[in-house]
Scaffold this motif. Structure first.
Motif, mmCIF file in Angstrom:
data_model
loop_
_atom_site.group_PDB
_atom_site.id
_atom_site.type_symbol
_atom_site.label_atom_id
_atom_site.label_comp_id
_atom_site.label_asym_id
_atom_site.label_seq_id
_atom_site.Cartn_x
_atom_site.Cartn_y
_atom_site.Cartn_z
ATOM 1 N N ALA A 58 15.376 -5.980 -2.345
ATOM 2 C CA ALA A 58 16.478 -5.966 -3.302
ATOM 3 C C ALA A 58 16.568 -7.300 -4.041
ATOM 4 O O ALA A 58 17.150 -7.372 -5.128
ATOM 5 C CB ALA A 58 17.797 -5.660 -2.595
ATOM 6 N N GLY A 59 15.979 -8.340 -3.477
ATOM 7 C CA GLY A 59 15.999 -9.660 -4.106
ATOM 8 C C GLY A 59 15.130 -9.709 -5.348
ATOM 9 O O GLY A 59 14.270 -8.861 -5.573
ATOM 10 N N GLU A 60 15.347 -10.736 -6.153
ATOM 11 C CA GLU A 60 14.603 -10.888 -7.405
ATOM 12 C C GLU A 60 13.234 -11.522 -7.215
ATOM 13 O O GLU A 60 12.368 -11.369 -8.069
ATOM 14 C CB GLU A 60 15.422 -11.690 -8.412
ATOM 15 N N ALA A 61 13.040 -12.251 -6.127
ATOM 16 C CA ALA A 61 11.747 -12.907 -5.900
ATOM 17 C C ALA A 61 11.429 -12.884 -4.417
ATOM 18 O O ALA A 61 12.248 -13.310 -3.604
ATOM 19 C CB ALA A 61 11.784 -14.338 -6.417
ATOM 20 N N TRP A 62 10.247 -12.376 -4.079
ATOM 21 C CA TRP A 62 9.827 -12.305 -2.687
ATOM 22 C C TRP A 62 8.324 -12.091 -2.599
ATOM 23 O O TRP A 62 7.689 -11.600 -3.516
ATOM 24 C CB TRP A 62 10.551 -11.204 -1.918
ATOM 25 N N ILE A 63 7.804 -12.490 -1.447
ATOM 26 C CA ILE A 63 6.432 -12.186 -1.063
ATOM 27 C C ILE A 63 6.540 -11.549 0.316
ATOM 28 O O ILE A 63 7.174 -12.114 1.209
ATOM 29 C CB ILE A 63 5.553 -13.452 -0.989
ATOM 30 N N ILE A 64 5.949 -10.379 0.477
ATOM 31 C CA ILE A 64 5.948 -9.712 1.779
ATOM 32 C C ILE A 64 4.505 -9.426 2.160
ATOM 33 O O ILE A 64 3.761 -8.841 1.379
ATOM 34 C CB ILE A 64 6.738 -8.387 1.759
ATOM 35 N N ASP A 65 4.115 -9.885 3.352
ATOM 36 C CA ASP A 65 2.777 -9.555 3.825
ATOM 37 C C ASP A 65 2.887 -8.669 5.051
ATOM 38 O O ASP A 65 3.750 -8.872 5.897
ATOM 39 C CB ASP A 65 1.954 -10.819 4.109
ATOM 40 N N GLY A 66 2.033 -7.655 5.085
ATOM 41 C CA GLY A 66 2.019 -6.766 6.229
ATOM 42 C C GLY A 66 1.451 -5.419 5.867
ATOM 43 O O GLY A 66 1.141 -5.145 4.710
ATOM 44 N N ASN A 67 1.342 -4.561 6.866
ATOM 45 C CA ASN A 67 0.574 -3.341 6.726
ATOM 46 C C ASN A 67 1.311 -2.035 6.904
ATOM 47 O O ASN A 67 0.706 -1.009 6.739
ATOM 48 C CB ASN A 67 -0.546 -3.353 7.762
ATOM 49 N N SER A 68 2.524 -2.013 7.258
ATOM 50 C CA SER A 68 3.188 -0.758 7.613
ATOM 51 C C SER A 68 3.067 0.274 6.496
ATOM 52 O O SER A 68 3.683 0.156 5.442
ATOM 53 C CB SER A 68 4.659 -1.012 7.920
ATOM 54 N N LEU A 69 2.259 1.294 6.731
ATOM 55 C CA LEU A 69 2.035 2.326 5.726
ATOM 56 C C LEU A 69 3.271 3.208 5.546
ATOM 57 O O LEU A 69 3.610 3.589 4.422
ATOM 58 C CB LEU A 69 0.822 3.178 6.110
ATOM 59 N N ALA A 70 3.969 3.496 6.626
ATOM 60 C CA ALA A 70 5.130 4.390 6.545
ATOM 61 C C ALA A 70 6.203 3.842 5.612
ATOM 62 O O ALA A 70 6.872 4.610 4.919
ATOM 63 C CB ALA A 70 5.709 4.623 7.939
ATOM 64 N N SER A 71 6.361 2.532 5.565
ATOM 65 C CA SER A 71 7.401 1.946 4.713
ATOM 66 C C SER A 71 6.821 1.269 3.466
ATOM 67 O O SER A 71 7.551 0.627 2.719
ATOM 68 C CB SER A 71 8.224 0.941 5.525
ATOM 69 N N LEU A 72 5.534 1.428 3.222
ATOM 70 C CA LEU A 72 4.901 0.811 2.051
ATOM 71 C C LEU A 72 5.557 1.230 0.732
ATOM 72 O O LEU A 72 5.720 0.386 -0.157
ATOM 73 C CB LEU A 72 3.400 1.109 2.048
ATOM 74 N N PRO A 73 5.976 2.482 0.552
ATOM 75 C CA PRO A 73 6.624 2.838 -0.713
ATOM 76 C C PRO A 73 7.854 1.985 -1.036
ATOM 77 O O PRO A 73 8.156 1.751 -2.210
ATOM 78 C CB PRO A 73 7.004 4.309 -0.520
ATOM 79 N N ILE A 74 8.555 1.503 -0.024
ATOM 80 C CA ILE A 74 9.719 0.637 -0.245
ATOM 81 C C ILE A 74 9.278 -0.632 -0.970
ATOM 82 O O ILE A 74 9.895 -1.061 -1.948
ATOM 83 C CB ILE A 74 10.400 0.274 1.093
ATOM 84 N N ARG A 75 8.203 -1.231 -0.493
ATOM 85 C CA ARG A 75 7.709 -2.471 -1.101
ATOM 86 C C ARG A 75 7.075 -2.209 -2.459
ATOM 87 O O ARG A 75 7.308 -2.939 -3.415
ATOM 88 C CB ARG A 75 6.727 -3.154 -0.151
ATOM 89 N N LEU A 76 6.281 -1.147 -2.543
ATOM 90 C CA LEU A 76 5.593 -0.847 -3.801
ATOM 91 C C LEU A 76 6.568 -0.472 -4.910
ATOM 92 O O LEU A 76 6.305 -0.740 -6.082
ATOM 93 C CB LEU A 76 4.586 0.285 -3.596
#
Length: 174
Positions: A58-76
């Motif tokens: 929800a933030g304006e600037a972030w870097i997220i590293d990781g692999n969780s495929l189930a929740s990948l749509p949230i990040r994408l």
């Protein structure tokens, strides 16, 4: 480049890349392991894990590293940059070994939770590239609407990419 999702195999160098970009861009980095595991090392409930990711993206600037495929749509769904770190599986296995020797297991200062077992080694050495990565690519195609995906196939390529990126953006790098 203000919302960056970094994806890749275990030991590929996602965390190193995330930390370097955080320094260059002045953007906070979140390691999915920090959200996935409680302080005592237990896995948090999936709903909690998902909610924590939603708070970060929800933030304006972030870097997220990781692999969780189930929740990948949230990040994408919120990312404007996706970086796939994809060195050869042997490089990833070597990275895991180096990390184990450096930190001696457990939770590392950079957020990684070291849980090495035969299943994880099989995943890194074979399953990631043959079964998981195609699913990641399909998820990116379905949910990511940002710039072209940056696909880095070696640690050297990742280092060079960050160096060139840093040079063009006029900030300190390594």
């Amino acid at each position: 480049m203000r919302r960056i999702a970094i994806l890749g195999n275990g030991g590929a160098g996602k965390t190193v890349l995330a930390n370097r970009l955080s320094t260059v861009l002045g953007i906070p980095v979140t390691h999915l392991d920090d959200l996935r595991y409680a302080d005592d090392g237990t896995t948090v409930a999936e709903a909690v894990f998902v909610d924590l990711q939603r708070e970060v993206v929800a933030g304006e600037a972030w870097i997220i590293d990781g692999n969780s495929l189930a929740s990948l749509p949230i990040r994408l769904g919120r990312a404007n940059t996706v970086i796939v770190v994809d060195p050869h599986p042997l490089v990833c296995l070597l990275g895991i070994l180096q990390r184990r020797l450096r930190y001696r297991g457990g939770r590392h200062p950079d957020g990684v939770v070291d849980r090495i077992n035969a299943s994880f080694l099989w995943y890194v050495g074979w399953r990631y590239r043959h079964t998981h990565l195609p699913k990641v690519r399909a998820c990116i195609a379905e949910h990511f609407r940002g710039a072209p995906v940056i696909h880095l196939t070696s640690r050297r390529q990742a280092d060079l990419w960050v160096d060139v990126f840093t040079h063009h953006h006029g900030k300190g790098g390594r």
